[in-house]
Design a protein around this motif. Structure first.
Motif, PDB file in Angstrom:
ATOM      1  N   LYS A 148       0.596 -17.977  -1.147  1.00 35.97           N
ATOM      2  CA  LYS A 148      -0.152 -18.351  -2.352  1.00 35.97           C
ATOM      3  C   LYS A 148      -0.765 -17.170  -3.107  1.00 35.97           C
ATOM      4  CE  LYS A 148      -1.474 -23.203  -2.091  1.00 35.97           C
ATOM      5  NZ  LYS A 148      -2.595 -24.167  -1.963  1.00 35.97           N
ATOM      6  N   PRO A 149      -1.305 -16.153  -2.437  1.00 31.39           N
ATOM      7  CA  PRO A 149      -1.900 -15.040  -3.187  1.00 31.39           C
ATOM      8  C   PRO A 149      -0.924 -14.321  -4.111  1.00 31.39           C
ATOM      9  CG  PRO A 149      -2.627 -14.987  -0.906  1.00 31.39           C
ATOM     10  CD  PRO A 149      -1.545 -16.023  -0.984  1.00 31.39           C
ATOM     11  N   TYR A 150       0.364 -14.533  -3.926  1.00 38.15           N
ATOM     12  CA  TYR A 150       1.365 -13.829  -4.730  1.00 38.15           C
ATOM     13  C   TYR A 150       1.907 -14.673  -5.881  1.00 38.15           C
ATOM     14  CZ  TYR A 150       1.088 -10.682  -0.797  1.00 38.15           C
ATOM     15  OH  TYR A 150       0.613  -9.813   0.165  1.00 38.15           O
ATOM     16  N   LEU A 151       1.370 -15.876  -6.060  1.00 41.23           N
ATOM     17  CA  LEU A 151       1.912 -16.764  -7.089  1.00 41.23           C
ATOM     18  C   LEU A 151       1.884 -16.144  -8.479  1.00 41.23           C
ATOM     19  CD1 LEU A 151       0.631 -20.347  -6.169  1.00 41.23           C
ATOM     20  CD2 LEU A 151       2.979 -19.505  -6.132  1.00 41.23           C
ATOM     21  N   ASN A 152       0.862 -15.408  -8.809  1.00 44.43           N
ATOM     22  CA  ASN A 152       0.760 -14.812 -10.137  1.00 44.43           C
ATOM     23  C   ASN A 152       1.151 -13.345 -10.160  1.00 44.43           C
ATOM     24  OD1 ASN A 152      -0.244 -17.203 -11.372  1.00 44.43           O
ATOM     25  ND2 ASN A 152      -2.233 -16.805 -10.434  1.00 44.43           N
ATOM     26  N   ARG A 153       1.698 -12.874  -9.043  1.00 46.79           N
ATOM     27  CA  ARG A 153       2.089 -11.477  -8.944  1.00 46.79           C
ATOM     28  C   ARG A 153       3.589 -11.304  -8.754  1.00 46.79           C
ATOM     29  NH1 ARG A 153      -1.608  -9.554  -4.070  1.00 46.79           N
ATOM     30  NH2 ARG A 153      -0.256  -7.713  -4.257  1.00 46.79           N
ATOM     31  N   ALA A 154       4.282 -12.372  -8.416  1.00 44.33           N
ATOM     32  CA  ALA A 154       5.711 -12.293  -8.111  1.00 44.33           C
ATOM     33  C   ALA A 154       6.364 -13.621  -8.461  1.00 44.33           C
ATOM     34  CB  ALA A 154       5.907 -11.983  -6.627  1.00 44.33           C
ATOM     35  N   ALA A 155       7.676 -13.616  -8.490  1.00 42.95           N
ATOM     36  CA  ALA A 155       8.439 -14.840  -8.746  1.00 42.95           C
ATOM     37  C   ALA A 155       8.627 -15.580  -7.427  1.00 42.95           C
ATOM     38  CB  ALA A 155       9.791 -14.498  -9.360  1.00 42.95           C
ATOM     39  N   ILE A 156       8.168 -16.809  -7.364  1.00 38.74           N
ATOM     40  CA  ILE A 156       8.276 -17.612  -6.153  1.00 38.74           C
ATOM     41  C   ILE A 156       9.205 -18.797  -6.440  1.00 38.74           C
ATOM     42  CG2 ILE A 156       7.046 -18.861  -4.354  1.00 38.74           C
ATOM     43  CD1 ILE A 156       6.293 -15.883  -4.596  1.00 38.74           C
ATOM     44  N   GLY A 157      10.312 -18.831  -5.729  1.00 38.53           N
ATOM     45  CA  GLY A 157      11.328 -19.829  -6.021  1.00 38.53           C
ATOM     46  C   GLY A 157      11.630 -20.747  -4.845  1.00 38.53           C
ATOM     47  N   LEU A 158      12.547 -21.668  -5.068  1.00 41.23           N
ATOM     48  CA  LEU A 158      12.974 -22.646  -4.069  1.00 41.23           C
ATOM     49  C   LEU A 158      14.399 -22.325  -3.640  1.00 41.23           C
ATOM     50  CD1 LEU A 158      12.600 -25.286  -2.468  1.00 41.23           C
ATOM     51  CD2 LEU A 158      13.341 -26.530  -4.519  1.00 41.23           C
ATOM     52  N   HIS A 159      14.601 -22.186  -2.339  1.00 45.19           N
ATOM     53  CA  HIS A 159      15.903 -21.870  -1.756  1.00 45.19           C
ATOM     54  C   HIS A 159      16.508 -23.174  -1.240  1.00 45.19           C
ATOM     55  CE1 HIS A 159      18.685 -18.828  -0.392  1.00 45.19           C
ATOM     56  NE2 HIS A 159      18.535 -19.101   0.890  1.00 45.19           N
ATOM     57  N   LEU A 160      17.245 -23.875  -2.091  1.00 48.80           N
ATOM     58  CA  LEU A 160      17.807 -25.170  -1.716  1.00 48.80           C
ATOM     59  C   LEU A 160      18.675 -25.040  -0.471  1.00 48.80           C
ATOM     60  CD1 LEU A 160      18.859 -26.474  -5.250  1.00 48.80           C
ATOM     61  CD2 LEU A 160      16.740 -26.978  -3.992  1.00 48.80           C
ATOM     62  N   THR A 161      18.433 -25.905   0.500  1.00 48.96           N
ATOM     63  CA  THR A 161      19.095 -25.783   1.798  1.00 48.96           C
ATOM     64  C   THR A 161      19.794 -27.085   2.153  1.00 48.96           C
ATOM     65  OG1 THR A 161      17.379 -24.217   2.505  1.00 48.96           O
ATOM     66  CG2 THR A 161      18.718 -25.220   4.232  1.00 48.96           C
ATOM     67  N   LEU A 162      21.121 -27.008   2.268  1.00 44.16           N
ATOM     68  CA  LEU A 162      21.924 -28.186   2.604  1.00 44.16           C
ATOM     69  C   LEU A 162      22.811 -27.934   3.809  1.00 44.16           C
ATOM     70  CD1 LEU A 162      23.023 -29.358  -0.969  1.00 44.16           C
ATOM     71  CD2 LEU A 162      21.278 -30.396   0.507  1.00 44.16           C
ATOM     72  N   THR A 163      22.601 -26.825   4.517  1.00 47.46           N
ATOM     73  CA  THR A 163      23.460 -26.479   5.647  1.00 47.46           C
ATOM     74  C   THR A 163      22.647 -25.971   6.832  1.00 47.46           C
ATOM     75  OG1 THR A 163      23.758 -24.196   4.846  1.00 47.46           O
ATOM     76  CG2 THR A 163      25.379 -25.828   4.132  1.00 47.46           C
ATOM     77  N   ASP A 164      23.098 -26.348   8.020  1.00 47.58           N
ATOM     78  CA  ASP A 164      22.732 -25.702   9.288  1.00 47.58           C
ATOM     79  C   ASP A 164      21.292 -25.867   9.764  1.00 47.58           C
ATOM     80  OD1 ASP A 164      25.341 -24.724   9.535  1.00 47.58           O
ATOM     81  OD2 ASP A 164      24.870 -22.904   8.406  1.00 47.58           O
ATOM     82  N   GLN A 165      20.470 -26.609   9.043  1.00 48.70           N
ATOM     83  CA  GLN A 165      19.072 -26.761   9.430  1.00 48.70           C
ATOM     84  C   GLN A 165      18.724 -28.251   9.477  1.00 48.70           C
ATOM     85  OE1 GLN A 165      17.726 -24.143  10.506  1.00 48.70           O
ATOM     86  NE2 GLN A 165      18.915 -22.528   9.514  1.00 48.70           N
ATOM     87  N   PRO A 166      17.558 -28.627  10.009  1.00 50.79           N
ATOM     88  CA  PRO A 166      17.173 -30.038  10.021  1.00 50.79           C
ATOM     89  C   PRO A 166      17.020 -30.586   8.601  1.00 50.79           C
ATOM     90  CG  PRO A 166      15.808 -28.743  11.521  1.00 50.79           C
ATOM     91  CD  PRO A 166      16.578 -27.763  10.700  1.00 50.79           C
ATOM     92  N   ALA A 167      17.368 -31.845   8.438  1.00 48.83           N
ATOM     93  CA  ALA A 167      17.217 -32.506   7.144  1.00 48.83           C
ATOM     94  C   ALA A 167      15.834 -33.136   7.049  1.00 48.83           C
ATOM     95  CB  ALA A 167      18.290 -33.572   6.958  1.00 48.83           C
ATOM     96  N   LEU A 168      15.155 -32.906   5.962  1.00 46.78           N
ATOM     97  CA  LEU A 168      13.841 -33.526   5.756  1.00 46.78           C
ATOM     98  C   LEU A 168      13.951 -35.037   5.686  1.00 46.78           C
ATOM     99  CD1 LEU A 168      12.098 -31.195   3.133  1.00 46.78           C
ATOM    100  CD2 LEU A 168      11.276 -31.728   5.436  1.00 46.78           C
ATOM    101  N   THR A 169      15.071 -35.519   5.175  1.00 46.61           N
ATOM    102  CA  THR A 169      15.254 -36.953   4.950  1.00 46.61           C
ATOM    103  C   THR A 169      15.863 -37.673   6.149  1.00 46.61           C
ATOM    104  OG1 THR A 169      17.283 -36.327   3.783  1.00 46.61           O
ATOM    105  CG2 THR A 169      15.355 -36.842   2.445  1.00 46.61           C
ATOM    106  N   GLY A 170      16.065 -36.963   7.266  1.00 45.56           N
ATOM    107  CA  GLY A 170      16.592 -37.608   8.463  1.00 45.56           C
ATOM    108  C   GLY A 170      18.069 -37.939   8.346  1.00 45.56           C
ATOM    109  N   GLY A 171      18.503 -38.942   9.100  1.00 42.45           N
ATOM    110  CA  GLY A 171      19.905 -39.303   9.145  1.00 42.45           C
ATOM    111  C   GLY A 171      20.399 -39.923   7.848  1.00 42.45           C
ATOM    112  N   SER A 172      21.598 -39.512   7.429  1.00 40.59           N
ATOM    113  CA  SER A 172      22.219 -40.015   6.199  1.00 40.59           C
ATOM    114  C   SER A 172      23.678 -39.588   6.208  1.00 40.59           C
ATOM    115  CB  SER A 172      21.514 -39.442   4.964  1.00 40.59           C
ATOM    116  OG  SER A 172      21.764 -38.047   4.849  1.00 40.59           O
ATOM    117  N   THR A 173      24.415 -39.897   5.144  1.00 41.94           N
ATOM    118  CA  THR A 173      25.796 -39.407   5.064  1.00 41.94           C
ATOM    119  C   THR A 173      25.823 -37.886   4.929  1.00 41.94           C
ATOM    120  OG1 THR A 173      25.855 -39.691   2.640  1.00 41.94           O
ATOM    121  CG2 THR A 173      26.636 -41.528   4.002  1.00 41.94           C
ATOM    122  N   LEU A 174      24.729 -37.291   4.463  1.00 40.39           N
ATOM    123  CA  LEU A 174      24.628 -35.826   4.409  1.00 40.39           C
ATOM    124  C   LEU A 174      24.376 -35.254   5.795  1.00 40.39           C
ATOM    125  CD1 LEU A 174      24.303 -33.097   2.889  1.00 40.39           C
ATOM    126  CD2 LEU A 174      21.884 -33.712   2.564  1.00 40.39           C
ATOM    127  N   ALA A 175      23.511 -35.889   6.555  1.00 39.69           N
ATOM    128  CA  ALA A 175      23.107 -35.390   7.875  1.00 39.69           C
ATOM    129  C   ALA A 175      23.122 -36.555   8.859  1.00 39.69           C
ATOM    130  CB  ALA A 175      21.723 -34.764   7.783  1.00 39.69           C
TER     131      ALA A 175
END
Length: 276
Positions: free
Chosen positions: A51-78
């Motif tokens: 958080k201290p870097y929010l106004n000092r640097a670009a903070i982005g979202l690294h969309l993740t659809l591979t190799d890690q746990p799914a936040l949404t649990g079981g589905s056709t994706l995971a």
């Protein structure tokens, strides 16, 4: 006029050692920003450190659809609650065996955790293993952001630049470029600003190749280009979650070195920031 280049560290949130390395680079002013993986249990505390870097640097979202746990649990994706390998994801997307709504729900959940932690949309969006280039993710980006104000719309990481001459990474770059075909033009048409072309692709199994990739980018990347990197320290959590081990501490040492600062100065390059 000095050129500006984005130097973005991927994978914040992946493991404590990765976070520690990225925070050190942000504090030293050696990178433009970082993109965050929000799907792990420690995300809330990881975000608090960033958080201290929010106004000092670009903070982005690294969309993740591979190799890690799914936040949404079981589905056709995971089906078992775990996101598939990249190869299985591409195959399933091509065959239509992954339901679009399940992909979009997972991306919504990751974005929701980012926005809840920081009270805002990401400054930019990219993808783990470049999954943001997938057609189903392009559709999600348009549906989620294109109707909003220009000020609230995140920038997007663009497609890669092909090397001027063949090198060991040329085939890898060509494969990613083919995967990204049409992305930049289509997303610009939808109102997104593109950060690119993309540099920093090399064979991470050969960590020493990172220095050559960095030198080529700093010497020849056009204004507004993006150089991606994956710095960090190795720890037990990282060993469980990701095979990219040897390259991360090498990249971290390189980016913290006096040689890197001299390289930027010698080539008249400044790091882009969120207001650049």
């Amino acid at each position: 006029m000095r050129r500006r280049v984005w130097v973005i560290a991927d994978d914040y949130g992946l493991a404590p050692g990765v976070n520690e390395g990225i925070l050190a680079l942000l504090e030293a002013g050696r990178i433009s920003g970082t993109s965050c993986m929000t799907g792990f249990p420690a995300w809330s505390s990881d975000a608090a450190e960033l958080k201290p870097y929010l106004n000092r640097a670009a903070i982005g979202l690294h969309l993740t659809l591979t190799d890690q746990p799914a936040l949404t649990g079981g589905s056709t994706l995971a089906p078992a609650g775990s996101l598939p390998s990249f190869a299985k994801l591409v195959a399933a997307s091509s065959l239509g065996t992954v339901e679009r709504r399940h992909v979009h729900a997972e991306l919504d959940a990751q974005l929701g955790r980012f926005s809840a932690a920081f009270g805002k949309h990401p400054d930019f969006i990219d993808g783990h293993q470049h999954v943001h280039f997938l057609p189903v993710v392009r559709d999600w980006l348009r549906a989620t952001f294109a109707s909003g104000s220009e000020e609230s719309r995140p920038r997007l990481r663009g497609s890669p630049s092909m090397p001027a001459k063949a090198d060991m990474a040329a085939a890898k770059i060509a494969t990613i470029a083919a995967f990204a075909l049409g992305f930049d033009a289509a997303m610009r048409k939808s109102g997104f600003e593109i950060m690119g072309p993309l540099f920093g692709i090399y064979d991470w199994r050969k960590p020493a190749d990172f220095e050559a990739a960095l030198e080529r980018a700093v010497a020849g990347a056009p204004d507004g280009s993006l150089f991606m990197c994956h710095p960090g320290k190795i720890d037990a959590v990282l060993r469980e979650r990701d095979p990219m081990l040897g390259a991360r501490p090498f990249e971290l040492r390189t980016l913290l070195s006096d040689g890197y600062a001299a390289l930027l100065s010698r080539n008249g390059v400044r790091l882009s920031g969120i207001n650049a």
